[in-house]
Design a protein around this motif. Structure first.
Motif, mmCIF file in Angstrom:
data_model
loop_
_atom_site.group_PDB
_atom_site.id
_atom_site.type_symbol
_atom_site.label_atom_id
_atom_site.label_comp_id
_atom_site.label_asym_id
_atom_site.label_seq_id
_atom_site.Cartn_x
_atom_site.Cartn_y
_atom_site.Cartn_z
ATOM 1 N N ALA A 161 0.836 -1.209 0.000
ATOM 2 C CA ALA A 161 0.000 0.000 0.000
ATOM 3 C C ALA A 161 0.863 1.248 0.000
ATOM 4 C CB ALA A 161 -0.921 -0.009 1.218
ATOM 5 N N ALA A 162 1.970 1.213 0.752
ATOM 6 C CA ALA A 162 2.867 2.369 0.797
ATOM 7 C C ALA A 162 3.554 2.574 -0.541
ATOM 8 C CB ALA A 162 3.898 2.181 1.906
ATOM 9 N N GLN A 163 3.925 1.477 -1.224
ATOM 10 C CA GLN A 163 4.531 1.597 -2.560
ATOM 11 C C GLN A 163 3.544 2.224 -3.550
ATOM 12 O OE1 GLN A 163 5.630 -2.440 -3.447
ATOM 13 N NE2 GLN A 163 7.606 -2.322 -2.360
ATOM 14 N N GLN A 164 2.321 1.759 -3.490
ATOM 15 C CA GLN A 164 1.296 2.316 -4.384
ATOM 16 C C GLN A 164 1.059 3.793 -4.095
ATOM 17 O OE1 GLN A 164 -1.960 -0.338 -3.472
ATOM 18 N NE2 GLN A 164 -1.467 -1.756 -5.147
ATOM 19 N N GLY A 165 1.019 4.146 -2.813
ATOM 20 C CA GLY A 165 0.794 5.543 -2.452
ATOM 21 C C GLY A 165 1.916 6.448 -2.896
ATOM 22 N N LEU A 166 3.164 5.983 -2.748
ATOM 23 C CA LEU A 166 4.302 6.797 -3.181
ATOM 24 C C LEU A 166 4.289 6.996 -4.690
ATOM 25 C CD1 LEU A 166 6.938 8.281 -2.688
ATOM 26 C CD2 LEU A 166 8.127 6.064 -2.792
ATOM 27 N N LEU A 167 4.037 5.905 -5.427
ATOM 28 C CA LEU A 167 4.011 6.018 -6.891
ATOM 29 C C LEU A 167 2.902 6.969 -7.337
ATOM 30 C CD1 LEU A 167 4.968 5.204 -9.681
ATOM 31 C CD2 LEU A 167 3.492 3.178 -9.547
ATOM 32 N N ALA A 168 1.732 6.868 -6.703
ATOM 33 C CA ALA A 168 0.620 7.758 -7.072
ATOM 34 C C ALA A 168 0.963 9.214 -6.773
ATOM 35 C CB ALA A 168 -0.640 7.341 -6.322
ATOM 36 N N SER A 169 1.605 9.459 -5.633
ATOM 37 C CA SER A 169 1.973 10.829 -5.266
ATOM 38 C C SER A 169 3.021 11.394 -6.210
ATOM 39 C CB SER A 169 2.491 10.873 -3.826
ATOM 40 O OG SER A 169 1.488 10.509 -2.905
ATOM 41 N N GLN A 170 4.006 10.557 -6.566
ATOM 42 C CA GLN A 170 5.054 11.012 -7.492
ATOM 43 C C GLN A 170 4.483 11.326 -8.871
ATOM 44 O OE1 GLN A 170 7.677 7.616 -7.063
ATOM 45 N NE2 GLN A 170 9.130 8.791 -5.807
ATOM 46 N N ARG A 171 3.602 10.450 -9.360
ATOM 47 C CA ARG A 171 3.005 10.700 -10.671
ATOM 48 C C ARG A 171 2.113 11.935 -10.639
ATOM 49 N NH1 ARG A 171 0.722 5.547 -13.835
ATOM 50 N NH2 ARG A 171 0.475 7.260 -15.324
ATOM 51 N N GLN A 172 1.400 12.125 -9.545
ATOM 52 C CA GLN A 172 0.557 13.310 -9.421
ATOM 53 C C GLN A 172 1.393 14.585 -9.425
ATOM 54 O OE1 GLN A 172 -1.420 14.247 -5.601
ATOM 55 N NE2 GLN A 172 -3.334 14.362 -6.762
ATOM 56 N N SER A 173 2.525 14.557 -8.732
ATOM 57 C CA SER A 173 3.401 15.724 -8.695
ATOM 58 C C SER A 173 3.926 16.053 -10.087
ATOM 59 C CB SER A 173 4.568 15.472 -7.742
ATOM 60 O OG SER A 173 5.437 16.585 -7.706
ATOM 61 N N VAL A 174 4.331 15.013 -10.831
ATOM 62 C CA VAL A 174 4.825 15.209 -12.196
ATOM 63 C C VAL A 174 3.712 15.732 -13.106
ATOM 64 C CG1 VAL A 174 5.648 13.974 -14.231
ATOM 65 C CG2 VAL A 174 6.696 13.540 -12.004
ATOM 66 N N GLN A 175 2.522 15.185 -12.953
ATOM 67 C CA GLN A 175 1.396 15.614 -13.781
ATOM 68 C C GLN A 175 1.041 17.080 -13.526
ATOM 69 O OE1 GLN A 175 -1.584 12.746 -12.720
ATOM 70 N NE2 GLN A 175 -0.698 11.114 -13.975
ATOM 71 N N ILE A 176 1.068 17.488 -12.263
ATOM 72 C CA ILE A 176 0.749 18.887 -11.944
ATOM 73 C C ILE A 176 1.804 19.819 -12.532
ATOM 74 C CG2 ILE A 176 0.605 20.552 -10.046
ATOM 75 C CD1 ILE A 176 -0.810 18.404 -8.417
ATOM 76 N N ALA A 177 3.071 19.419 -12.478
ATOM 77 C CA ALA A 177 4.124 20.238 -13.087
ATOM 78 C C ALA A 177 3.893 20.373 -14.591
ATOM 79 C CB ALA A 177 5.492 19.623 -12.808
ATOM 80 N N GLY A 178 3.479 19.265 -15.228
ATOM 81 C CA GLY A 178 3.163 19.340 -16.659
ATOM 82 C C GLY A 178 1.970 20.227 -16.929
ATOM 83 N N GLN A 179 0.960 20.145 -16.063
ATOM 84 C CA GLN A 179 -0.215 20.999 -16.233
ATOM 85 C C GLN A 179 0.141 22.472 -16.069
ATOM 86 O OE1 GLN A 179 -3.283 19.589 -13.563
ATOM 87 N NE2 GLN A 179 -3.140 17.503 -14.334
ATOM 88 N N GLN A 180 1.102 22.770 -15.202
ATOM 89 C CA GLN A 180 1.527 24.161 -15.036
ATOM 90 C C GLN A 180 2.115 24.700 -16.340
ATOM 91 O OE1 GLN A 180 3.869 23.503 -11.252
ATOM 92 N NE2 GLN A 180 2.939 25.483 -10.737
#
Length: 474
Positions: free
Chosen positions: A437-456
């Motif tokens: 669960a922690a691995q999944q959460g970290l991957l989701a958070s990292q991808r979300q951070s990258v996606q938001i940077a792209g959206q910016q």
């Protein structure tokens, strides 16, 4: 008659031209309610409008050499820009044709003929004799044709053509802006996917190490087969994400190829992880933005052209007057062609007034007036769309700025969770399911951070487009 003396002809022409100054409807740009300020709160930097300043290459604000090269290639090889440029040249040529109607046309004619008359032809008078004659006929003449623009048909046509040329120029600028914005948007989407792929690959490496660790514990009897199966399933699911991301990347790569005028099969863009630079986009007041948007300018020029067409339609209700003076030489022998006795001239005026046309002229006028109202509605819609897009860009920029900070915090928190879950599992006081669960959460958070940077980056491009182009390098 002395009426046809040159001085009198000049006076007649001058009076006719004064009579021709019957204007079409005066063009007035319609008022559109524009707010004094944007509703989105700071931070955003107010720019000073200067249409003479360079609006591009605004993409250089992002500081990406690959993007700069792609934009230059697109500007040089895009078929869409070639199409818009060709339409501009057509509009210029049409304006030249229309403007020519303001001036008289001159025709130089010349001829040489040898003919034989019939002896048995009808006689012009009872005393004439039946004779056959063979003779030459040499002619040289200069003719003038000029439409007296009584009702302003020609001048209205010129105004319409000039406005259409300006509209085509605005359309070309808008095509450049749309091309540059679409290319930048696709480019940053591709780079955002590159960053996501890098994040997923890093996660895969960590998960493989975790699988090796769990498998080793299983071999020692310290972990169950379920722990190994769970970690293997997590790794397989993450590997699947790579393929999905690569498929999305390929679509953006192909789109970039087309925008730059390159066949998709022969184009490739190596993967690269960017550290996105988010430039500060100066934004003018709403009224100033409208002066810079090429699509708004195009809509406004379309109104001016449609208004002038009403003048053309109204002119059809008035007489059409043509002036056609001619002067020339005619002689039976070439040697005497340029003698004074060979001179000939004429001056003609013709007028045509429609008496009955079954409503054709009125129909044309109604059509032109309705066409003008359509362009007014289109202009108002363009203004509203411009206001919406700038507001969307400003609000999106502010919201994503806060979201980016929260996303970075989420990544840090997720990393701490994974570290704690791993330590607890290794210490024998936690379950491996907590680690998954922690691995999944970290991957989701990292991808979300990258996606938001792209959206910016996407929103920054969108905002540049919304304000009508860059304001020069900041």
């Amino acid at each position: 008659m002395r009426f046809f003396e040159p001085k009198r002809l000049i006076i007649v022409a001058a009076v006719t031209q004064l009579w021709a100054c019957t204007p079409g409807p005066e063009y007035l740009k319609p008022d559109v309610a524009v707010p004094a300020h944007w509703s989105t709160e700071a931070p955003w930097h107010q720019g000073k409008p200067d249409d003479a300043a360079l609006k591009g290459p605004w993409w250089e604000l992002f500081g990406d050499a690959d993007l700069n090269a792609l934009e230059q290639q697109a500007m040089a090889h895009s078929p869409n820009l070639e199409l818009a440029a060709a339409k501009l040249e057509q509009a210029k040529a049409t304006a030249t044709v229309a403007s020519a109607g303001l001036y008289p046309s001159l025709d130089l004619t010349g001829g040489a003929a040898r003919s034989k008359t019939s002896k048995n032809r009808p006689l012009a008078s009872p005393t004439a004799q039946h004779i056959s004659m063979t003779q030459n006929d040499f002619t040289l003449g200069l003719g003038v044709n000029y439409e007296a623009d009584i009702a302003g048909r020609v001048s209205s046509s010129v105004k319409a053509a000039q406005a259409s040329t300006e509209q085509a120029q605005a359309d070309l600028e808008n095509a450049k802006l749309l091309l540059a914005a679409e290319l930048a948007s696709d480019y940053f989407s591709l780079r955002e996917l590159d960053a996501e792929v890098a994040v997923v690959k890093e996660s895969i490496n960590l998960q493989r190490k975790a699988l090796e660790f769990v498998s080793a514990r299983h071999d020692l009897g310290a972990a169950s087969g379920l722990d190994v199966a769970q970690q293997q399933a997590q790794l397989d699911a993450t590997l699947t994400q790579i393929d999905a991301l690569q498929q999305q990347r390929a679509r953006f790569e192909h789109a970039i190829a087309t925008l730059t005028g390159t066949p998709a099969p022969s184009f490739s863009l190596p993967e690269k992880v960017l550290t996105p630079k988010q430039p500060e986009i100066p934004v003018a007041l709403p009224s100033d933005v409208l002066q810079r948007r090429p699509d708004v300018a195009s809509s406004e020029r379309a109104m001016a052209a449609a208004n002038a067409q009403i003048g053309v339609a109204k002119a059809a209700f008035y007489p059409s007057v043509m002036l056609s003076p001619k002067i020339g030489l005619e002689s039976a022998t070439l040697g005497s062609l340029f003698s004074a006795s060979s001179l000939l001239w004429s001056f003609g005026v013709s007028a045509v007034q429609t008496i009955f046309d079954a409503g054709r002229n009125q129909g044309n006028l109604d059509y032109s007036q309705a066409g003008y109202q359509a362009t007014v509605a289109s202009y108002k819609q363009a203004v509203l769309t411009a206001m919406q897009e700038v507001e969307d860009g400003l609000s999106g920029s502010a919201i994503l700025s806060r979201a980016a900070n929260n996303a970075q915090n989420a990544v840090a928190s997720s990393q701490r969770v994974l570290d704690l879950a791993t330590a607890r599992y290794e210490g024998g006081i936690g379950t491996h399911l907590d680690v998954i669960a922690a691995q999944q959460g970290l991957l989701a958070s990292q991808r979300q951070s990258v996606q938001i940077a792209g959206q910016q980056s996407q929103v920054a491009v969108y905002l540049v487009k919304a304000v009508g182009g860059g304001w020069g390098k900041q």
